[in-house]
Design an enzyme around this catalytic site. Structure first.
Site, PDB file in Angstrom:
ATOM      1  CE  LYS A 197      -1.893   3.007   2.128  1.00  0.00           C
ATOM      2  NZ  LYS A 197      -1.577   4.251   1.624  1.00  0.00           N
ATOM      3  CD  GLU A 272      12.923  -0.262  10.055  1.00  0.00           C
ATOM      4  OE1 GLU A 272      13.341   0.877  10.404  1.00  0.00           O
ATOM      5  OE2 GLU A 272      12.997  -1.290  10.419  1.00  0.00           O
ATOM      6  CD  GLU A 402      10.648  12.148  11.198  1.00  0.00           C
ATOM      7  OE1 GLU A 402       9.329  12.168  11.589  1.00  0.00           O
ATOM      8  OE2 GLU A 402      11.301  11.485  10.743  1.00  0.00           O
TER       9      GLU A 402
HETATM   10  P1  NAD Z   1       2.632   8.344   7.382  1.00  0.00           P
HETATM   11  O1  NAD Z   1       2.682   7.798   8.618  1.00  0.00           O
HETATM   12  O2  NAD Z   1       1.819   9.462   7.311  1.00  0.00           O
HETATM   13  O3  NAD Z   1       2.240   7.448   6.373  1.00  0.00           O
HETATM   14  C1  NAD Z   1       2.817   6.175   5.818  1.00  0.00           C
HETATM   15  C2  NAD Z   1       1.967   5.291   5.194  1.00  0.00           C
HETATM   16  O4  NAD Z   1       1.072   4.772   6.176  1.00  0.00           O
HETATM   17  C3  NAD Z   1       1.309   5.918   3.962  1.00  0.00           C
HETATM   18  O5  NAD Z   1       0.993   4.878   3.070  1.00  0.00           O
HETATM   19  C4  NAD Z   1      -0.327   6.398   4.354  1.00  0.00           C
HETATM   20  O6  NAD Z   1      -1.002   6.162   3.464  1.00  0.00           O
HETATM   21  C5  NAD Z   1      -0.319   4.862   5.520  1.00  0.00           C
HETATM   22  N1  NAD Z   1      -1.270   5.236   6.605  1.00  0.00           N
HETATM   23  C6  NAD Z   1      -1.865   6.275   6.962  1.00  0.00           C
HETATM   24  N2  NAD Z   1      -2.665   6.064   7.845  1.00  0.00           N
HETATM   25  C7  NAD Z   1      -2.813   4.793   8.152  1.00  0.00           C
HETATM   26  C8  NAD Z   1      -3.680   4.162   8.795  1.00  0.00           C
HETATM   27  N3  NAD Z   1      -4.409   4.396   9.861  1.00  0.00           N
HETATM   28  N4  NAD Z   1      -3.257   2.476   8.794  1.00  0.00           N
HETATM   29  C9  NAD Z   1      -2.534   2.090   7.886  1.00  0.00           C
HETATM   30  N5  NAD Z   1      -1.934   2.866   7.017  1.00  0.00           N
HETATM   31  C10 NAD Z   1      -2.176   4.246   7.296  1.00  0.00           C
HETATM   32  O7  NAD Z   1       4.154   8.790   6.796  1.00  0.00           O
HETATM   33  P2  NAD Z   1       4.292   9.761   5.496  1.00  0.00           P
HETATM   34  O8  NAD Z   1       4.274  11.062   5.915  1.00  0.00           O
HETATM   35  O9  NAD Z   1       4.353   8.948   4.316  1.00  0.00           O
HETATM   36  O10 NAD Z   1       6.016   9.362   5.806  1.00  0.00           O
HETATM   37  C11 NAD Z   1       7.105  10.363   6.586  1.00  0.00           C
HETATM   38  C12 NAD Z   1       7.351   9.526   7.759  1.00  0.00           C
HETATM   39  O11 NAD Z   1       8.087   8.107   7.467  1.00  0.00           O
HETATM   40  C13 NAD Z   1       8.299  10.058   8.585  1.00  0.00           C
HETATM   41  O12 NAD Z   1       8.089  10.096   9.997  1.00  0.00           O
HETATM   42  C14 NAD Z   1       9.602   9.510   8.400  1.00  0.00           C
HETATM   43  O13 NAD Z   1      10.537   9.338   9.235  1.00  0.00           O
HETATM   44  C15 NAD Z   1       8.869   8.009   8.261  1.00  0.00           C
HETATM   45  N6  NAD Z   1      10.009   7.100   7.543  1.00  0.00           N
HETATM   46  C16 NAD Z   1      10.779   6.145   8.461  1.00  0.00           C
HETATM   47  C17 NAD Z   1      11.622   5.239   7.408  1.00  0.00           C
HETATM   48  C18 NAD Z   1      12.322   4.266   8.279  1.00  0.00           C
HETATM   49  O14 NAD Z   1      12.799   3.342   7.821  1.00  0.00           O
HETATM   50  N7  NAD Z   1      12.527   4.400   9.907  1.00  0.00           N
HETATM   51  C19 NAD Z   1      11.928   5.222   6.308  1.00  0.00           C
HETATM   52  C20 NAD Z   1      11.099   6.347   5.606  1.00  0.00           C
HETATM   53  C21 NAD Z   1      10.237   7.176   6.320  1.00  0.00           C
END
Ligand code: NAD
Length: 498
Positions: A197, A272, A402
């Site tokens: 997804k 992650e 962050e």
């Molecule tokens: P996000 O948490 O908003 O979304 C991540 C994913 O989760 C997206 O596909 C989103 O559609 C989905 N999502 C949102 N709500 C959900 C729910 N209730 N249930 C299931 N899925 C849901 O994050 P983002 O804004 O897309 O990405 C940025 C974040 O990701 C930052 O905090 C960054 O640090 C983190 N990140 C972490 C790593 C790692 O390896 N630790 C790598 C890349 C990004």
């Protein structure tokens, strides 16, 4: 300073953008009567493609397809050597389509074409080949047991690794292709089916590679893509009783919801999450190298990197010189679209992310942070924010939260133990770096830093064989290496009386 000369997209990139996309289930594009979502080019804020979003019935259909493919054994019971060969062919196809994928990634995500080619595609292909090899290397153990009953009985005991079943991989928008493949490859190497997804903003490259997976010989239904909003399709997928394992990468806030939803069905999960990663200079640090490291570690992909360096602890003696050199280097950077090969800073992924970064900057100013360079949105049509250097103290929000944007916060320290206390006071613990050639002091510091990765004299390189993941609220579990594949398996114990 904006630049303008843009790389012209390949014809097949334009043709792909012109299609109306939808979820990719059982080898077919599923559109239907559900909502259409516009994918925007972050450099122009204009629509470049459209996708249908999945509704609840589509989520059920997707999980059923992945389950049927798993149960059929067409992949899960394939000889490991055959799985490895097909996964290597998949890697070859991604490499052959590298320029097309890199351009698509730049167009949907905004990042530099150079980064898309080198990291999103080039790094992914290496990772794919590394993970393909694990298909033939999973192993258990034979164990001596001392079971006393019935008297005189003898037992042979061993463990084996078995695919967990249907995996849901939930992926953020910052490296949409690479992070999807970080989940797809170990899951498939272990024999699972997977549903990816992607984030709403960036569905395109993962759809393209799912089609390449079919071309490589991965059976339909083994690698599916569910296009939908996180709170709807994402939440429904995580809560689905037909899913055996959730591998989530994203924010800490959503990661907590995902973990709690997964627990309701005892679905296995790994997370992650975010980071607020320190770069710690010791007083012998090479300033020129440290400034170069700060640019690479802090501004790669406009700072939209979970591992990005975002708070810089500098000894008081070096502070003014470091701040001046860093501000001069950042102030000279060229802004432009990712398809502009001369641009060094590109747009953020979305209007929402641009606003969020600008809000952080406004709050930082209100709390007394000094902006030495940048600090605003330039007069450009896309979702740009100027690369920014701030002089801050550890109490300010911008030094703790962050930001996920091109914002480098520099702190002066007098006492190394106090700097270490501030570094570890964070709720995050993803990565950190130490800049010094003093081996004894560096080796003393490494175990005292609460982070899943500590680099020395560099910040941000990752390798498929080196585990990656977070302490504290930066996550649960590790990606990369043997552990990443094992995380997509169940451990079965076998005990045979003879
Ligand atoms: P996000 O948490 O908003 O979304 C991540 C994913 O989760 C997206 O596909 C989103 O559609 C989905 N999502 C949102 N709500 C959900 C729910 N209730 N249930 C299931 N899925 C849901 O994050 P983002 O804004 O897309 O990405 C940025 C974040 O990701 C930052 O905090 C960054 O640090 C983190 N990140 C972490 C790593 C790692 O390896 N630790 C790598 C890349 C990004």
């Amino acid at each position: 300073m904006p630049t303008t000369a843009l790389l012209a997209p390949l014809d097949r990139v334009t043709a792909f953008l012109d299609q109306v996309h939808g979820s990719f289930i059982d080898g077919q594009t599923v559109t239907g009567a559900n909502d259409l979502f516009e994918v925007l080019d972050p450099a122009t804020a204009q629509p470049i493609s459209r996708t249908h979003l999945a509704d609840g019935a589509t989520v059920d259909r997707c999980v059923a397809a992945a389950r049927a493919a798993f149960d059929s054994g067409s992949w899960s019971r394939l000889r490991p050597a055959d799985r490895e060969r097909i996964l290597l062919r998949f890697a070859d196809l991604v490499e052959q389509h590298g320029e097309e994928l890199a351009q698509l990634e730049t167009l949907e995500q905004g990042k530099s074409i150079h980064i898309a080619r080198a990291i999103e595609v080039g790094g992914s292909v290496e990772y794919m080949r590394y993970m393909a090899g694990w298909a033939t290397k999973l192993e258990g153990q034979t164990l001596d047991v001392s079971i006393p009953v019935p008297a005189g009985a003898r037992y042979n005991a061993y463990t084996r690794r078995e695919a967990v079943g249907v995996v849901a991989g939930i992926v953020p928008w910052n490296f949409p292709l690479m992070i999807a493949l970080w989940k797809v490859m170990p899951a498939l190497a272990a024999g699972n089916s997977i549903i990816i997804k992607p984030a709403d903003e960036t569905p395109l490259t993962v759809l393209r590679v799912a089609a390449l997976a079919i071309e490589a010989g991965i059976p339909a239904g083994v690698f599916n893509v569910l296009i939908g909003r996180g709170a709807e399709a994402g939440a429904a997928l995580v809560a689905h009783p037909g899913v055996n394992k959730v591998s989530f990468t994203g924010s800490t806030a959503v990661g907590k919801q995902v973990g709690m939803a997964a627990l309701q069905n005892m679905t296995r999960f790994s997370l992650e999450l975010g980071g607020k990663n320190p770069m710690l200079l010791l007083d012998d640090a090479d300033l020129e190298k440290a400034v170069g490291g700060a640019l690479m570690g802090g501004l790669l992909n406009q700072g939209q990197v979970c591992a990005a360096a975002s708070r810089f602890f500098v000894p008081r003696r070096l502070h003014a010189a470091f701040l001046e050199a860093l501000s001069a280097a950042v102030g000279g950077m060229t802004l432009g679209a990712g398809l502009d090969p001369n641009a060094q800073i590109n747009p953020l992924v979305s209007r929402k992310q641009q606003r969020s970064v600008l809000d952080h900057l406004q709050q930082a100013r209100q709390q007394g942070a000094k902006v030495t360079v940048g600090g605003a949105a330039p007069d450009l049509p896309g979702f740009f924010v100027q690369p920014t250097v701030l002089e801050v103290n550890a109490e300010m929000s911008v030094a703790q939260e962050e930001v996920f944007g091109p914002v480098l916060s520099v702190l002066a320290y007098d006492d190394l133990d106090e700097a270490l206390r501030q570094i570890n006071a964070s709720r995050y613990g993803l990565t950190a770096s130490i800049w010094s050639n003093d081996l004894s002091r560096t080796l003393d510091l490494i175990p005292r830093i609460e982070a899943g990765t500590v680099w020395v004299n560099s910040h941000v390189p990752v390798d498929p064989n080196l585990p990656f993941g977070g302490y504290k609220q930066s996550g649960i579990g590790r990606e990369f290496g043997r552990g990443a594949v094992e995380a997509f398996t169940e451990l079965k114990s076998v005990c045979i009386a003879y």
